[in-house]
Scaffold this active site. Sequence first.
Site, PDB file in Angstrom:
ATOM      1  CE  LYS A  69      -7.317   0.080   0.907  1.00  0.00           C
ATOM      2  NZ  LYS A  69      -7.838   0.990   1.924  1.00  0.00           N
ATOM      3  CG  HIS A  80      -3.658  -0.761  -2.035  1.00  0.00           C
ATOM      4  ND1 HIS A  80      -4.129   0.525  -1.967  1.00  0.00           N
ATOM      5  CD2 HIS A  80      -3.495  -1.163  -0.753  1.00  0.00           C
ATOM      6  CE1 HIS A  80      -4.234   0.902  -0.708  1.00  0.00           C
ATOM      7  NE2 HIS A  80      -3.847  -0.114   0.054  1.00  0.00           N
ATOM      8  CB  SER A  93      -0.942  -0.013   1.202  1.00  0.00           C
ATOM      9  OG  SER A  93      -0.225  -0.218   2.400  1.00  0.00           O
TER      10      SER A  93
HETATM   11  C1  LIG Z   1      -3.109  -3.409   2.131  1.00  0.00           C
HETATM   12  C2  LIG Z   1      -4.333  -3.053   2.922  1.00  0.00           C
HETATM   13  N1  LIG Z   1      -5.043  -4.035   3.475  1.00  0.00           N
HETATM   14  C3  LIG Z   1      -6.155  -3.773   4.180  1.00  0.00           C
HETATM   15  C4  LIG Z   1      -6.599  -2.490   4.377  1.00  0.00           C
HETATM   16  C5  LIG Z   1      -7.813  -2.233   5.209  1.00  0.00           C
HETATM   17  O1  LIG Z   1      -8.925  -2.013   4.397  1.00  0.00           O
HETATM   18  P1  LIG Z   1     -10.163  -1.181   4.941  1.00  0.00           P
HETATM   19  O2  LIG Z   1      -9.844   0.253   4.753  1.00  0.00           O
HETATM   20  O3  LIG Z   1     -11.302  -1.668   4.111  1.00  0.00           O
HETATM   21  O4  LIG Z   1     -10.331  -1.533   6.369  1.00  0.00           O
HETATM   22  C6  LIG Z   1      -5.879  -1.437   3.834  1.00  0.00           C
HETATM   23  C7  LIG Z   1      -6.370  -0.046   4.037  1.00  0.00           C
HETATM   24  O5  LIG Z   1      -5.717   0.911   4.030  1.00  0.00           O
HETATM   25  C8  LIG Z   1      -4.721  -1.718   3.085  1.00  0.00           C
HETATM   26  O6  LIG Z   1      -3.985  -0.730   2.561  1.00  0.00           O
END
Ligand SMILES: Cc1ncc(COP(=O)(O)O)c(C=O)c1O
Length: 392
Positions: A242, A210, A182
Site C-alpha cells: 500500500k 492502512h 480498510s
Molecule cells: C487490513 C488489511 N490487511 C491485510 C491486507 C493484505 O495485504 P496484501 O495486499 O499485502 O496481501 C489488506 C489488503 O487489502 C488489508 O486491507
Amino acid sequence: MSFANRCAERVRQLQIHGLLRNVHDLKFYDACHAVDGTGKRLFVACSNDYLGLRFHADVISAARGAAKLVGTGAGGARMVTGSNAMCSTFEQELAAFKGSEAALLFPSGYMANIGLIFAIAGEEDLILSDEKNHASIIDGCRLSRGKTLIYPHRDVKCVEKLLQINRPTARDCFIVTDGVFSMGGTIAPLPKLLALAEKFDAQLIIDDAHGFGVLGIRGRGSLEHFALTMNPRIISVGTCSKALGSLGGFICGSTTLVNFLRSSCRQFLCSTMLPPASVAAARKSLDLLRQFPAYVQKIKHLSTVAENIFQKNLIPIGGETHAIFSIPIGDERLATSLARGLYDKGIYLSAIRYPTVPMGNALLRLTICASYDETEFVKAILEISKFLGHGK
Ligand SMILES: Cc1ncc(COP(=O)(O)O)c(C=O)c1O
C-alpha cells in the site's frame, strides 16, 4: 447437478444479486491516472498506493537495479535457498522505523496475518477479533483453531466483558484488530485495547496495512497516531503493497517472536521469498517516507479538503479524516451502477460489495493519494458529490 453446472449456477446467482465482478484492464501511467481499453482517460481515486510512490523514478530505478543485479525471482523459500542480504537489511530498517526489536518479511500482508495467527495461537488459546477485521485475520483465526470470539466493531466494553469471562481458562490470549479498518476507514481504539491487554495479560495484534505511511506525524502508523510506541505486548503487521507501492508483508515484534516465526511459521518457511525488485522498491519507498514527512502531511491536507466538500454537499462519509473515505450505499446493484456512472464521467471509484463487506452494506470507497494534484482532486470530489446528490 454436475460441478460445471453448479459453477454456472453460482455465476448466475452472483449476476442476479449484483455481485459478479469483472476485472477492469487499465493501463496506469502514473499513480492516479489510467486509460482503459477504449482509450478513455480515468482519474483513479481508489488505490491503496497512498503515497503515490509506485511511479516514483527512484523507486522504479531501485527495482530495475535489483532485478539486473540479482535476478527476477528469489529462487525459493528463504530458509531453503538463502536470500539476498537486502532482505535482512530491509527487516532491520522496518524494525527501526516501527520501533520494534525485530521484523520478518512475508510474501504478502495476507500471508503475514495468516502465518502469524496460525503460528502463535492454538486450541488452548483465546482470540478476540473485531467484527470488521480484514479477511486475512479471519482466515488466520480459523486456521489456528483458537477459541475465537468476534466483538462488535470497536466495542471496548464488550472486549472487556469477554476477557473477564474467558481469559481465566485460556493459555495465551490475543486481541486482534486492524489499525485502520480498510473499508470503513475507522481507526481502532488502540489505547483502550492496549490497556485491556495489560490488564488481562494478553497480546495486542495490530494489522496496520492502512495506517503505515499514512497516520502519525512521520507516517509510522496507528500507534504513532495515538502517541503510543511498540512494547512487548504489541505485535504489528504491515504490508509493502500500500503506502510503500510494492509487494510483501512484514511482522514487527520482539526478537524472540521473530526467531520463533522464522523456524515455525509455515507461510514463511514454505513459500518463495519476495522478488528482489519488490524488496528494493519497498526499501526505497521507506527511505523516501523517512526523508519526506511532507507526503504524510499532503494526505492529511487533502483529506480535510475532501471532508469539507462532502460535508457541505451532505454526502455521508464513514471513517475519520485520513486516507480512506467510505460512502455508504447499501444495495449492491445501486453501488455498482453509481460506480459505473462515475466511470462514465472519468472517475474510477470501486463499488465495494459482499463478501468484502456484509450483504446490503455496499459502499463506494475513495482514497487519498499524496500525488493527487489538488485542483484535479477538488474537481473530482465536487463531481462525485454532485453525482451522488442526484444519483441516489
Ligand atoms: C487490513 C488489511 N490487511 C491485510 C491486507 C493484505 O495485504 P496484501 O495486499 O499485502 O496481501 C489488506 C489488503 O487489502 C488489508 O486491507
